[in-house]
Design a protein around this motif. Structure first.
Motif, PDB file in Angstrom:
ATOM      1  N   SER A 174      -8.250   1.424   6.575  1.00 41.37           N
ATOM      2  CA  SER A 174      -7.973   1.109   8.493  1.00 41.37           C
ATOM      3  C   SER A 174      -7.840   0.493   8.895  1.00 41.37           C
ATOM      4  O   SER A 174      -8.920  -0.819   8.567  1.00 41.37           O
ATOM      5  CB  SER A 174      -8.737   2.647   8.851  1.00 41.37           C
ATOM      6  N   TYR A 175      -7.932  -0.170  10.688  1.00 43.71           N
ATOM      7  CA  TYR A 175      -8.136  -1.629  11.182  1.00 43.71           C
ATOM      8  C   TYR A 175      -9.849  -1.448  11.365  1.00 43.71           C
ATOM      9  O   TYR A 175     -10.647  -2.586  11.217  1.00 43.71           O
ATOM     10  CB  TYR A 175      -7.475  -1.782  12.293  1.00 43.71           C
ATOM     11  N   LYS A 210     -12.060  -0.274   9.906  1.00 39.55           N
ATOM     12  CA  LYS A 210     -13.065  -0.594   8.161  1.00 39.55           C
ATOM     13  C   LYS A 210     -12.822  -2.524   7.861  1.00 39.55           C
ATOM     14  O   LYS A 210     -13.639  -3.266   8.412  1.00 39.55           O
ATOM     15  CB  LYS A 210     -12.430  -0.152   7.144  1.00 39.55           C
ATOM     16  N   ALA A 211     -11.399  -3.002   8.800  1.00 38.60           N
ATOM     17  CA  ALA A 211     -11.221  -4.266   8.018  1.00 38.60           C
ATOM     18  C   ALA A 211     -12.408  -4.746   9.027  1.00 38.60           C
ATOM     19  O   ALA A 211     -12.573  -6.070   9.232  1.00 38.60           O
ATOM     20  CB  ALA A 211      -9.771  -4.529   8.466  1.00 38.60           C
TER      21      ALA A 211
END
Lengths: 180, 180
Positions: B5-6, B8-9
């Motif tokens: 997921s964004y 997480k990134a």
């Protein structure tokens, strides 16, 4: 407070700052072309978006205008040499990925490649761009995100502050990682 | 590489990152209003320009649209509490400078005040703005620059990496300085 030149103020404002690679697709030469960038930020939560600022004379500026896609990749400390190469050579006549031995991986939604050695890769579609002085801001919607399964420190453009380990100093670049 | 997921990134891409204050002038209440921002970058060498990304619902967004001027200030580690206050309260009904005891200083070219406790203050005139999702990017030409005569470490929004000293963790903020 003391009034100073902007370049003097920058030594406090501009660094340390994470260095990233933006990878664009070069249709003419049929290859992905990474450029090193210091000027980038997040710019929306919903939808997730990032913005990058690219010099108007850069080859990647032309590629971004033509293709409207880029990968935003965060290099690790062990990529300092490759990032310096990508930041100081033009992709017009050089296959930077081949020269640096960085490993391209197919992206899911867009044409430019991800870079295997990077800590994070974001697939971005340009939703708009905007002229600012000698650079253009490209805003990109993040289509999907990838992280490396290998943990490593991210590469940082360092100033003269303590707390950072300088890895490489060349051609005006000072690249390092956080200590500790 | 692992697709994530964004959000997480972002834990790899978004932090650490310098926190800044943008100070706008509030004509109705006749006072300067500082907002805490994480999303900012340089965007031109000649003329010198910076860009900030401001949420569309923020009071400062309205002030920027009305006045077209802002001071971009870099707070020090000893300003963590004040920055948290400026980032979690709206200037609609609060005089943030008075509440935080930050010291306003007259700017040279524009109406919003500089902040004495900050390491750097840049006087900026908005040259254009640009919609990106739930935020607007404001590009500002730097008219002049000020630095503090007192040396101190700049405030950073920190993640979980080692090498930083966490000073304050509250309301989703994690503010610190570099160790060393």
């Amino acid at each position: 407070m003391k009034e100073v030149s902007y370049s003097k103020a920058l030594s406090y404002f501009g660094k340390p700052s994470r260095v990233v690679l933006a990878i664009c697709y070069d249709r003419k030469n049929e290859r992905s072309n990474p450029i090193a960038l210091g000027w980038k930020m997040q710019t929306s939560i919903q939808p997730p978006m990032v913005a990058i600022s690219v010099g108007k004379t850069r080859y990647s500026h032309k590629l971004l205008m033509e293709t409207g896609e880029f990968v935003l990749a965060v290099p690790g400390g062990d990529n300092a040499k490759e990032v310096l190469f990508c930041g100081t050579n033009s992709g017009r006549n050089i296959d930077k990925l081949r020269e640096t031995n960085l490993t391209p991986l197919k992206a899911k939604f867009i044409k430019p490649d991800l870079i295997k050695e990077c800590v994070v890769n974001l697939e971005c579609k340009v939703s708009g761009y905007f002229d600012t002085g000698d650079h253009t801001i490209f805003a990109g919607e993040v289509l999907t995100s990838w992280i490396s399964e290998e943990e490593k420190k991210v590469l940082i453009s360092v100033g003269s502050e303590e707390g950072y380990q300088l890895l490489l100093e060349e051609k005006g670049y000072r690249l390092g990682v956080i200590r500790g």
